[in-house]
Design an enzyme around this catalytic site. Structure first.
Site, PDB file in Angstrom:
ATOM      1  N   GLU A 112      -6.201  -5.951   1.167  1.00  0.00           N
ATOM      2  CA  GLU A 112      -7.312  -6.809   0.765  1.00  0.00           C
ATOM      3  C   GLU A 112      -8.475  -6.709   1.748  1.00  0.00           C
ATOM      4  O   GLU A 112      -8.285  -6.487   2.943  1.00  0.00           O
ATOM      5  CB  GLU A 112      -6.835  -8.263   0.655  1.00  0.00           C
ATOM      6  CG  GLU A 112      -5.894  -8.435  -0.525  1.00  0.00           C
ATOM      7  CD  GLU A 112      -5.377  -9.846  -0.710  1.00  0.00           C
ATOM      8  OE1 GLU A 112      -5.342 -10.301  -1.855  1.00  0.00           O
ATOM      9  OE2 GLU A 112      -5.004 -10.498   0.279  1.00  0.00           O
ATOM     10  N   CYS A 125     -14.728  -8.476   6.303  1.00  0.00           N
ATOM     11  CA  CYS A 125     -13.458  -8.579   7.017  1.00  0.00           C
ATOM     12  C   CYS A 125     -12.527  -7.512   6.447  1.00  0.00           C
ATOM     13  O   CYS A 125     -12.164  -7.567   5.267  1.00  0.00           O
ATOM     14  CB  CYS A 125     -12.912  -9.990   6.778  1.00  0.00           C
ATOM     15  SG  CYS A 125     -11.294 -10.241   7.495  1.00  0.00           S
ATOM     16  N   CYS A 132       1.810  -6.325   8.070  1.00  0.00           N
ATOM     17  CA  CYS A 132       1.743  -6.370   9.534  1.00  0.00           C
ATOM     18  C   CYS A 132       3.164  -6.412  10.064  1.00  0.00           C
ATOM     19  O   CYS A 132       4.024  -7.088   9.490  1.00  0.00           O
ATOM     20  CB  CYS A 132       0.981  -7.627   9.982  1.00  0.00           C
ATOM     21  SG  CYS A 132       0.720  -7.707  11.763  1.00  0.00           S
ATOM     22  N   CYS A 136       3.690 -13.554  13.134  1.00  0.00           N
ATOM     23  CA  CYS A 136       3.129 -14.829  13.564  1.00  0.00           C
ATOM     24  C   CYS A 136       3.500 -15.860  12.497  1.00  0.00           C
ATOM     25  O   CYS A 136       3.330 -15.602  11.299  1.00  0.00           O
ATOM     26  CB  CYS A 136       1.617 -14.713  13.739  1.00  0.00           C
ATOM     27  SG  CYS A 136       1.203 -13.401  14.902  1.00  0.00           S
ATOM     28  N   CYS A 139       0.999 -17.105   9.655  1.00  0.00           N
ATOM     29  CA  CYS A 139       0.179 -16.103   8.969  1.00  0.00           C
ATOM     30  C   CYS A 139       0.899 -15.538   7.743  1.00  0.00           C
ATOM     31  O   CYS A 139       2.043 -15.096   7.834  1.00  0.00           O
ATOM     32  CB  CYS A 139      -0.155 -14.973   9.944  1.00  0.00           C
ATOM     33  SG  CYS A 139      -1.018 -13.601   9.155  1.00  0.00           S
ATOM     34  N   CYS A 370      -8.916 -16.705   6.481  1.00  0.00           N
ATOM     35  CA  CYS A 370      -8.107 -16.077   7.540  1.00  0.00           C
ATOM     36  C   CYS A 370      -6.630 -16.327   7.322  1.00  0.00           C
ATOM     37  O   CYS A 370      -6.223 -17.464   7.134  1.00  0.00           O
ATOM     38  CB  CYS A 370      -8.373 -16.703   8.903  1.00  0.00           C
ATOM     39  SG  CYS A 370     -10.009 -16.568   9.469  1.00  0.00           S
TER      40      CYS A 370
HETATM   41  N1  SAH Z   1      -3.721  -9.163  13.464  1.00  0.00           N
HETATM   42  C1  SAH Z   1      -4.938  -9.518  14.065  1.00  0.00           C
HETATM   43  C2  SAH Z   1      -6.095  -9.617  13.106  1.00  0.00           C
HETATM   44  C3  SAH Z   1      -5.868 -10.260  11.764  1.00  0.00           C
HETATM   45  S1  SAH Z   1      -5.690 -11.992  11.653  1.00  0.00           S
HETATM   46  C4  SAH Z   1      -4.798 -10.810  14.810  1.00  0.00           C
HETATM   47  O1  SAH Z   1      -3.776 -11.474  14.661  1.00  0.00           O
HETATM   48  O2  SAH Z   1      -5.676 -11.125  15.597  1.00  0.00           O
HETATM   49  C5  SAH Z   1      -7.313 -12.701  11.896  1.00  0.00           C
HETATM   50  C6  SAH Z   1      -7.238 -14.125  12.480  1.00  0.00           C
HETATM   51  O3  SAH Z   1      -6.745 -15.085  11.523  1.00  0.00           O
HETATM   52  C7  SAH Z   1      -6.294 -14.205  13.662  1.00  0.00           C
HETATM   53  O4  SAH Z   1      -6.830 -14.998  14.696  1.00  0.00           O
HETATM   54  C8  SAH Z   1      -5.111 -14.893  13.052  1.00  0.00           C
HETATM   55  O5  SAH Z   1      -4.302 -15.467  14.026  1.00  0.00           O
HETATM   56  C9  SAH Z   1      -5.761 -15.898  12.145  1.00  0.00           C
HETATM   57  N2  SAH Z   1      -4.876 -16.468  11.137  1.00  0.00           N
HETATM   58  C10 SAH Z   1      -3.737 -15.937  10.645  1.00  0.00           C
HETATM   59  N3  SAH Z   1      -3.191 -16.769   9.727  1.00  0.00           N
HETATM   60  C11 SAH Z   1      -4.005 -17.843   9.634  1.00  0.00           C
HETATM   61  C12 SAH Z   1      -3.995 -19.025   8.827  1.00  0.00           C
HETATM   62  N4  SAH Z   1      -3.054 -19.231   7.925  1.00  0.00           N
HETATM   63  N5  SAH Z   1      -5.009 -19.894   8.987  1.00  0.00           N
HETATM   64  C13 SAH Z   1      -6.012 -19.651   9.870  1.00  0.00           C
HETATM   65  N6  SAH Z   1      -6.072 -18.553  10.636  1.00  0.00           N
HETATM   66  C14 SAH Z   1      -5.081 -17.656  10.531  1.00  0.00           C
HETATM   67 FE1  SF4 Z   2      -0.182  -9.800  12.056  1.00  0.00          FE
HETATM   68 FE2  SF4 Z   2      -0.977 -12.091  10.969  1.00  0.00          FE
HETATM   69 FE3  SF4 Z   2      -0.023 -12.062  13.467  1.00  0.00          FE
HETATM   70 FE4  SF4 Z   2      -2.424 -10.981  12.940  1.00  0.00          FE
HETATM   71  S1  SF4 Z   2      -1.866 -13.135  12.728  1.00  0.00           S
HETATM   72  S2  SF4 Z   2      -0.761 -10.096  14.196  1.00  0.00           S
HETATM   73  S3  SF4 Z   2      -2.051 -10.129  10.853  1.00  0.00           S
HETATM   74  S4  SF4 Z   2       1.144 -11.554  11.593  1.00  0.00           S
END
Ligand code: SAH
Ligand code: SF4
Length: 390
Positions: A112, A125, A132, A136, A139, A370
């Site tokens: 996406e 973005c 991934c 996390c 996420c 995000c």
């Molecule tokens: N993998 C990279 C980039 C993609 S995520 C990273 O983790 O930095 C982009 C941002 O969105 C990151 O700061 C991530 O932690 C945040 N993010 C992920 N899931 C989210 C959620 N459900 N609500 C708000 N931010 C989120």
């Molecule tokens: Fe991967 Fe989501 Fe963690 Fe970013 S926030 S490293 S996309 S699992």
């Protein structure tokens, strides 16, 4: 948000034509392709510049429009190569103008891309991986099982396709002008904050950033490209030296015991090591700061003590702080902090000298915010395929 309109407009043709796409190849690789077609070496430089301009300045989608390239060569190019972008499976436009595209890659995998227009700028973005490998816990992307790295072409292809769809080429106009900025260029900034951990796909992401930043092409300066990482510490100095874009760090917690849970890669590279790498990031100054992202999770990391610890932790780093209200997704184990609490937290951060720290959620109605990205249709389709008779 009141009424929510979701347009799901899938453009008619979504299958890419056969042949290798030249999108995303560096200049030397383009010259090699020309050599394969028998173009003499003395012409390579000139021909590559012509192609480059057509592809990245004018957004050509085929060779036939390249009027300053000999017709015979155009024919040979078209026999072997394409300028195809990833295929669009669906396009959704939020009431706030945010667009989300689900894209299908040549091997059927899906990613996406999200476009976030504001009054005078537009941020794209982009994704760096299918899914991934990190998990996390807040996420959505981290819950997707299928993972692979994107190629530089697939990364640049996302920019090309977005510019096609929002009419961001000279003389072009958008199908749907909802919410587009007044700026001359509709994509002014690119963030690697879509699906995937970009530092785990270092080489392709670096190549793609070099193509995006090329001043005779897409011309998106490195100061307007931001790579977001969960904290792959050994790659941070290398990224600074070899790519030198802006950096964002997904911090999300101020103590290792909590960050170990939220961002499990922290067990490998804890906060102190991460911040040390940040302090040493090349070229940092008050004008070039690292962005620290901090997702607001109710009763998890949102206390006033956390806010105070956060500003103390970042005191000696040229930093911006970006508080991200948690964006929910189906089955998520967290809730977004109450708005009142976000404001109190932001006030502590504000008083410490960080301006407008809260990132306003965009495109929530189309699950484009995000951390909400996850190409669910990939799995649906995979199971349909398995169920179908051979
Ligand atoms: N993998 C990279 C980039 C993609 S995520 C990273 O983790 O930095 C982009 C941002 O969105 C990151 O700061 C991530 O932690 C945040 N993010 C992920 N899931 C989210 C959620 N459900 N609500 C708000 N931010 C989120
Ligand atoms: Fe991967 Fe989501 Fe963690 Fe970013 S926030 S490293 S996309 S699992």
């Amino acid at each position: 948000m009141t009424a929510t309109t979701i347009l799901d407009r899938t453009p008619a043709s979504t299958d890419s034509p056969p042949g290798e796409s030249l999108i995303g190849l560096a200049r030397p690789a383009l010259a090699e392709r020309l050599a394969e077609l028998g173009v003499p070496e003395r012409q390579h430089r000139m021909r590559v510049s012509q192609l480059w301009g057509w592809m990245y300045v004018r957004g050509a989608a085929g060779f036939e429009t390249m009027t300053d390239v000999a017709k015979e060569l155009r024919g040979r190019l078209a026999e072997r190569f394409t300028l195809a972008r990833p295929a669009i499976v669906s396009e959704q436009v939020s009431v706030d103008g945010t667009r989300k595209w689900l894209l299908r890659l040549d091997d059927g995998k899906e990613v996406e891309t999200v476009y976030i227009p504001e009054e005078d700028r537009g941020t794209l973005c982009i994704s760096s991986q299918v899914g991934c490998t990190l998990n996390c816990t807040f996420c959505h992307t981290g819950t997707q099982a299928l993972v692979r790295n994107l190629t530089a072409g697939e990364i640049i292809g996302q920019i090309m396709l977005a510019r096609d769809r929002i009419g961001d080429w000279p003389g072009a106009s958008p199908d749907d002008p909802t919410g587009l900025p007044n700026s001359e260029r509709k994509i002014t900034n690119v963030v690697l904050m879509g699906m995937g951990e970009p530092l785990y796909n270092f080489d392709s992401v670096r190549e793609a950033c070099a193509v995006a930043a090329d001043g005779d092409g897409l011309s998106i300066s490195k100061r307007r490209i931001t790579l977001s990482t969960s904290g792959i510490v050994p790659e941070i100095p290398r990224w600074g030296e070899e790519a030198g874009t802006m950096l964002a760090i997904s911090l999300h917690a101020v103590r290792d015991d909590l960050r170990d849970v939220l961002v499990p890669i922290n067990k490998k590279w804890p906060i102190a090591e991460l911040l040390e790498a940040c302090r040493n990031y090349p070229g940092l100054s008050n004008a070039k700061r690292i962005t620290f992202e901090y997702v607001m999770l109710k009763d998890v990391n949102d206390s006033i003590d956390d806010a105070k610890a956060l500003v103390r932790l970042l005191a000696k780093i040229p930093a911006k702080i970006n508080l991200i209200p948690f964006n929910p997704w189906p089955g998520a184990p967290y809730e977004c902090s109450d708005w009142e609490q976000i404001e109190k937290f932001a006030e502590v951060v504000n008083r410490a000298g960080y301006a407008s720290p809260v990132r306003s959620p965009r495109g929530r109605d189309i699950m484009a915010a995000c951390g909400q990205l996850k190409s669910a249709s990939q799995k649906q389709r995979a199971s349909t395929r398995l169920a179908a008779p051979a």
